[in-house]
Design a protein around this motif. Structure first.
Motif, PDB file in Angstrom:
ATOM      1  N   ALA A 134       0.798  -1.456   0.096  1.00 19.64           N
ATOM      2  CA  ALA A 134      -0.275  -0.121  -0.162  1.00 19.64           C
ATOM      3  C   ALA A 134       0.783   1.542   0.058  1.00 19.64           C
ATOM      4  CB  ALA A 134      -1.141  -0.112   1.474  1.00 19.64           C
ATOM      5  N   THR A 135       1.983   1.206   0.504  1.00 21.36           N
ATOM      6  CA  THR A 135       2.849   2.680   0.783  1.00 21.36           C
ATOM      7  C   THR A 135       3.156   2.863  -0.379  1.00 21.36           C
ATOM      8  OG1 THR A 135       2.866   1.833   2.832  1.00 21.36           O
ATOM      9  CG2 THR A 135       4.968   3.220   1.932  1.00 21.36           C
ATOM     10  N   LEU A 136       4.156   1.783  -1.098  1.00 23.49           N
ATOM     11  CA  LEU A 136       4.669   1.729  -2.709  1.00 23.49           C
ATOM     12  C   LEU A 136       3.692   2.287  -3.537  1.00 23.49           C
ATOM     13  CD1 LEU A 136       6.235  -1.946  -2.616  1.00 23.49           C
ATOM     14  CD2 LEU A 136       7.169   1.017  -2.873  1.00 23.49           C
ATOM     15  N   LYS A 137       2.428   1.712  -3.821  1.00 22.30           N
ATOM     16  CA  LYS A 137       1.469   2.334  -4.438  1.00 22.30           C
ATOM     17  C   LYS A 137       1.135   4.119  -3.730  1.00 22.30           C
ATOM     18  CE  LYS A 137      -1.367  -2.081  -4.710  1.00 22.30           C
ATOM     19  NZ  LYS A 137      -1.861  -2.777  -4.783  1.00 22.30           N
ATOM     20  N   LEU A 138       0.833   4.256  -2.606  1.00 24.39           N
ATOM     21  CA  LEU A 138       0.380   5.535  -2.389  1.00 24.39           C
ATOM     22  C   LEU A 138       1.711   6.742  -2.567  1.00 24.39           C
ATOM     23  CD1 LEU A 138      -0.915   5.270   0.918  1.00 24.39           C
ATOM     24  CD2 LEU A 138      -1.416   6.330  -0.451  1.00 24.39           C
TER      25      LEU A 138
END
Length: 171
Positions: A134-138
């Protein structure tokens, strides 16, 4: 569990990024040389010339027969988070992880698993895996205007793992 000694922290970061100069012997080096890649044990030991990063992690005190004191202080976390060394090596390290099988360049889950395995010597939990993805997507959304958004995002994740307590702890 015990925290790594100061020189081991620095040398581990350089080694994992693939830039540690492991050559044995030779003259000592200036501890404040920005481009220095030699092992920390080859730093000149002086009361006046000390590497700030190494000194933060309880470097051996030359005025006390090279004894070390063990401390855990907030400045150590700040040194890991803000030092040029960890920021530069995070980018190099993320590039190395992308090249590891399975191909992590397009597969975020593989990149996260490879990162955890290499840096923390364990696999991520399902929650950690989901949070990292999720952090990589954000980060990809936040950096969408940058041509190297993926590289920066992966480097940021690696940098966060370098700041994890499990990285500097020997179990």
């Amino acid at each position: 569990p015990v925290r790594m000694e100061s020189q081991i922290v620095r040398d581990s970061v350089l080694h994992l990024a693939g830039v540690l100069d492991a050559k044995m012997g030779g003259p000592t080096e200036n501890p404040n040389a920005a481009a220095g890649r030699r092992r920390s044990m080859y730093f000149t030991q002086s009361r006046d010339a000390r590497n700030a990063f190494v000194a933060m992690f309880d470097d051996a005190d030359i005025q006390r027969c090279y004894r070390r004191t063990a401390s855990i202080v907030p400045q150590q976390a700040l040194a890991m988070a803000n030092s040029r060394l960890t920021l530069e090596m995070s980018r190099l390290l993320s590039e190395r992880i992308v090249e590891q099988p399975p191909a992590a360049s397009n597969d975020q889950a593989a990149f996260v698993r490879n990162s955890f395995e290499l840096l923390l010597a364990r696999q991520p939990t399902e929650t950690e895996l989901a949070e990292c993805q999720a952090t990589l997507k954000l980060l990809a959304v936040a950096l969408k205007d940058k041509s190297d958004a993926g590289v920066r995002g992966r480097a940021a994740l690696v940098h966060a793992l370098l700041n994890h307590n499990d990285f500097v702890t020997i179990r």
